[in-house]
Write an enzyme that holds these catalytic residues in place. Structure first.
Site, PDB file in Angstrom:
ATOM      1  N   HIS A 100       3.260   6.808  -6.874  1.00  0.00           N
ATOM      2  CA  HIS A 100       2.549   8.027  -7.275  1.00  0.00           C
ATOM      3  C   HIS A 100       3.520   9.216  -7.244  1.00  0.00           C
ATOM      4  O   HIS A 100       3.504  10.068  -8.137  1.00  0.00           O
ATOM      5  CB  HIS A 100       1.392   8.245  -6.300  1.00  0.00           C
ATOM      6  CG  HIS A 100       0.259   9.059  -6.838  1.00  0.00           C
ATOM      7  ND1 HIS A 100      -0.796   9.440  -6.052  1.00  0.00           N
ATOM      8  CD2 HIS A 100       0.004   9.587  -8.054  1.00  0.00           C
ATOM      9  CE1 HIS A 100      -1.650  10.155  -6.770  1.00  0.00           C
ATOM     10  NE2 HIS A 100      -1.189  10.263  -7.990  1.00  0.00           N
TER      11      HIS A 100
ATOM     12  N   HIS B  32       0.833  -1.209   0.000  1.00  0.00           N
ATOM     13  CA  HIS B  32       0.000   0.000   0.000  1.00  0.00           C
ATOM     14  C   HIS B  32       0.870   1.263   0.000  1.00  0.00           C
ATOM     15  O   HIS B  32       0.709   2.140  -0.851  1.00  0.00           O
ATOM     16  CB  HIS B  32      -0.909  -0.016   1.236  1.00  0.00           C
ATOM     17  CG  HIS B  32      -1.715   1.235   1.401  1.00  0.00           C
ATOM     18  ND1 HIS B  32      -3.033   1.321   1.031  1.00  0.00           N
ATOM     19  CD2 HIS B  32      -1.378   2.469   1.866  1.00  0.00           C
ATOM     20  CE1 HIS B  32      -3.474   2.552   1.269  1.00  0.00           C
ATOM     21  NE2 HIS B  32      -2.484   3.272   1.780  1.00  0.00           N
ATOM     22  N   GLU B  33       1.787   1.325   0.970  1.00  0.00           N
ATOM     23  CA  GLU B  33       2.605   2.538   1.074  1.00  0.00           C
ATOM     24  C   GLU B  33       3.474   2.714  -0.165  1.00  0.00           C
ATOM     25  O   GLU B  33       3.728   3.837  -0.603  1.00  0.00           O
ATOM     26  CB  GLU B  33       3.457   2.510   2.350  1.00  0.00           C
ATOM     27  CG  GLU B  33       2.654   2.541   3.644  1.00  0.00           C
ATOM     28  CD  GLU B  33       1.642   3.677   3.710  1.00  0.00           C
ATOM     29  OE1 GLU B  33       1.896   4.754   3.135  1.00  0.00           O
ATOM     30  OE2 GLU B  33       0.575   3.478   4.323  1.00  0.00           O
TER      31      GLU B  33
ATOM     32  N   HIS C 154       1.758   4.670  -2.784  1.00  0.00           N
ATOM     33  CA  HIS C 154       1.916   6.121  -2.650  1.00  0.00           C
ATOM     34  C   HIS C 154       3.270   6.548  -3.217  1.00  0.00           C
ATOM     35  O   HIS C 154       3.384   7.578  -3.880  1.00  0.00           O
ATOM     36  CB  HIS C 154       1.860   6.538  -1.179  1.00  0.00           C
ATOM     37  CG  HIS C 154       0.505   6.465  -0.554  1.00  0.00           C
ATOM     38  ND1 HIS C 154      -0.586   7.116  -1.065  1.00  0.00           N
ATOM     39  CD2 HIS C 154       0.061   5.825   0.555  1.00  0.00           C
ATOM     40  CE1 HIS C 154      -1.643   6.885  -0.289  1.00  0.00           C
ATOM     41  NE2 HIS C 154      -1.274   6.098   0.699  1.00  0.00           N
TER      42      HIS C 154
END
Ligand code: ZN
Length: 678
Positions: free
Chosen positions: A472, A465-466, A469
């Site tokens: 991104h 998940h992290e 980011h």
């Protein structure tokens, strides 16, 4: 202080901050100089005798404040991930000064007039990203109060300063009370059920605090504590649970109740000054959702089914508990684990040897990114992070072009706040000629020296998940720093990170990383299948605790101006009751006094964002599945249409370009078992 490392641009690769030379004594002067430099830059823009142009006003503002940016990025990451009393003292001092500094820019009428004049001009000569920057900048001024009268502006400044002070106090109290509430266990037999390394970690935590010979169970965010799933001692479970949900509400000097209530009051007053009925309406105007009504509509579609699922789960747990004992909140995880194990024949603890941190990172997280996006990773042991445990990786594009740096800070420390998050040290911007430097922070218990870090499956998912980011941030390809990477609407920002979680369970990725840390044999296929099936269990609990926190957040921030809540826990109970999510056995994921997202983060009236983003996520997972999954061309399409664009286009426009359609809610309902089907 000529040698203050923040006064000049770092000459390290990618302008990585020179952590080795940064000392606590550098922060105050760097903040002071950063603010005064930007004040001078802004003054020059505001008093420029030339008529306003996009270049001399908007671009000039984008270029301003670079010293401040450098020190703030380093400082605020440290305040979250390696705080000390000195750092906290500086933060307490600097936060209100920064709030005032930001107000001085956004409440400056001369600047506002220049920006407004440009907005009224013909903007057709501007490229789309520049036009969006102008529009967003104008809106930012309006929303900050630039159009208000003097008296109102003065009050606004006071409110902002007080809010920033309160927010820092909330954060510091929470860290202190979390550490103070850690559960000390004298008798090791009480730890029955914990894995050997969890016991070792508890002994280590005790010795770190000078409590050798005892065991310390440290608290993590959110409400639910991982150890509750395995501790057989019911009294200890109760102690641990109570310590968790009473955090910040112990009536001591670290109590956060009054701070939260005061922040709510101030936010409502600020919303009223700006012409909104409440803080939630003000916040949600600038989001993809648009209004509290839209959020409530969405949550209302989920709540009854989620609560019904939770009640059905509770009934199954009560069966497992037996008649003698009434199921309580501290029993939920323990029996849930048992039911899950019995139903799916799976034991979370037995999987952990297959989830060794290094393998999960390199052969899972990095591997999936390489397959999808062609990127490669090289560890740079010659570059230092801000703490000895921080790892630095250089990221390259498929053709070998350097992309940026990824820092990983994976282990839990007393000086680190709970949860997991991504921060940016350097924003990508072609205007400034900068490439991204990003960091992921997690809270994985540090194994004893020489032992491998074996993760739970939840921690594996968090790592993916992290890193979503981080991608991104790393793939950002925009002109202006304002739009870089994760600088998107809050209810959009979790979308790329949630999508990246899908690769944790993709057969080819899982097969590649889930290998026994000793012998390297793969996780047996049968176990994989059971692991995937077992995720169906517990959706009622997970969705309900999440919705409860979201609805609690909204309830606080729909408070009308002029009200002050004296009884924080009473308000909380009533709000949950009204929203139909008050279950004795399922506390909200966050209670008010440790709801860091909304009182010490940017998520006020925004905790719903995770499930809002998950609609896009679930729909995107379907797109990948429809198009053959883990393929280079799929990754490329996602990167080009979405990940690379940051906030430079309207996020829903980017989504439609990616998906070729509007998002549908059905994939989310199906995933969470809310679609009425089995
Ligand atoms: Zn996230």
């Amino acid at each position: 202080m000529a040698d203050n490392p923040f006064f000049t641009v770092s000459d390290l690769p990618y302008q990585l901050p020179p952590f080795e030379t940064i000392e606590d004594a550098h922060y105050r002067p760097a903040f002071e100089r950063g603010m005064s430099e930007q004040r001078a830059e802004v003054e020059a823009i505001a008093t420029n005798p030339d008529p306003p142009t996009f270049e001399n006003t908007v671009v000039a503002l984008e270029r301003s404040g670079q010293t401040l940016q450098r020190v703030a990025a380093v400082f605020f990451n440290l305040a979250s991930s390696d705080a000390s009393p000195e750092i906290q003292a500086i933060q307490q001092e600097v936060s209100p000064a920064l709030a005032a500094h930001s107000d001085a820019i956004h409440l400056d009428r001369r600047l506002f007039e220049r920006v407004t004049a440009l907005t009224n001009d013909d903007t057709s000569a501007l490229d789309p990203e520049s036009r969006r920057l102008l529009e967003r900048l104008h809106l930012r001024f309006v929303r900050a109060g630039a159009a208000l009268g003097d008296e109102q502006q003065a009050r606004l400044r006071e409110i902002n300063e007080e809010l920033s002070t309160l927010s820092t106090r909330f954060q510091n109290n929470l860290l202190a009370d979390t550490n103070a509430s850690a559960v000390v266990v004298d008798d090791p037999s009480q730890l029955d059920g914990l894995s050997d390394d969890a016991v070792a970690a508890a002994a280590q935590a005790a010795s770190d605090r000078g409590l050798d010979g005892t065991y310390v169970l440290t608290l993590v965010l959110p409400s639910n504590q991982p150890a509750l799933a395995s501790l057989t001692d019911r009294d200890l479970r109760e102690r641990l649970h109570r310590a968790s949900v009473e955090r910040g509400a112990n009536g001591n000097e670290h109590d956060n109740g009054e701070i939260a209530a005061r922040m709510v009051t101030l936010r409502a007053e600020r919303a009223a000054l700006l012409g909104y009925p409440d803080h939630a309406t003000y916040v949600l105007e600038d989001s993809t959702a648009g209004s509290p009504g839209a959020v409530h509509d969405m949550l209302a579609r989920l709540t009854p089914a989620a609560v019904a699922n939770a009640r059905a789960e509770a009934a199954r747990l009560q069966e497992a508990v037996g008649d003698e004992i009434e199921l309580r909140a501290w029993d939920w995880s323990f029996y849930s684990e048992q039911v899950q194990r019995a139903t799916y024949d799976i034991d979370g603890a037995q999987l952990r040897p297959y989830f060794e941190l290094e393998r999960v990172l390199r052969d899972g997280v990095f591997y999936a990114a390489s397959r999808l996006y062609g990127v490669t990773f090289t560890e740079r042991t010659d570059l230092s992070g801000y703490h000895p445990e921080v790892r630095v990786f250089e990221v390259f594009d498929e053709d070998g072009t350097p992309l940026g740096l990824f820092l990983g800070d994976f282990f839990t420390r007393d000086s680190k706040r709970g949860g997991a998050w991504m921060n940016t040290f350097v924003d990508q911007s072609t205007l400034l000629g900068t490439k991204p430097v990003v960091v992921n922070n997690l809270n994985i218990p540090r194994p004893p020296d020489g032992e491998p870090a074996l993760l739970t499956f939840d921690e594996v998912r968090t790592l993916f998940h992290e890193f979503g980011h981080s991608l991104h941030g790393l793939f950002s390809d925009v002109t202006y720093p304002t739009f870089s990477g994760t600088s998107v609407f809050r209810d959009f920002v979790e979308f790329p990170s949630q999508v990246n979680e899908m690769w944790a369970v993709h057969p080819e990725v899982l097969e590649n990383y889930a290998r026994h840390y000793r012998a390297g044999e793969p996780l047996p296929q049968e176990q994989v299948r059971r692991l995937l099936d077992s995720r169906e269990w517990g959706q009622g609990f997970k969705t309900t605790e999440y919705l409860a926190a979201s609805l609690l957040d909204l309830a606080w921030h729909e408070t009308a101006n002029g009200q002050h809540v004296d009884d924080v826990s009473g308000f909380e109970a009533a709000a949950l009751q009204r929203a139909g999510v008050a279950l004795d056995t399922i506390p909200p994921r966050y209670r008010t006094t440790y709801f860091a997202h909304i009182f010490d983060g940017d998520y006020s009236a925004g905790y719903y964002s995770y499930i809002w983003s998950e609609v896009l996520d679930a729909d995107t997972v379907e797109w990948f599945e429809e198009n053959g999954g883990l393929l280079r061309e799929n990754g490329e399409h996602f990167r080009r249409t979405l990940l690379s664009r940051g906030g430079s286009v309207d996020p829903m426009v980017a989504f439609r370009e990616f998906r070729g359609a509007q998002p549908r809610i059905e994939p989310l309902l199906k995933r969470r078992g809310l679609d009425g089907a089995d």
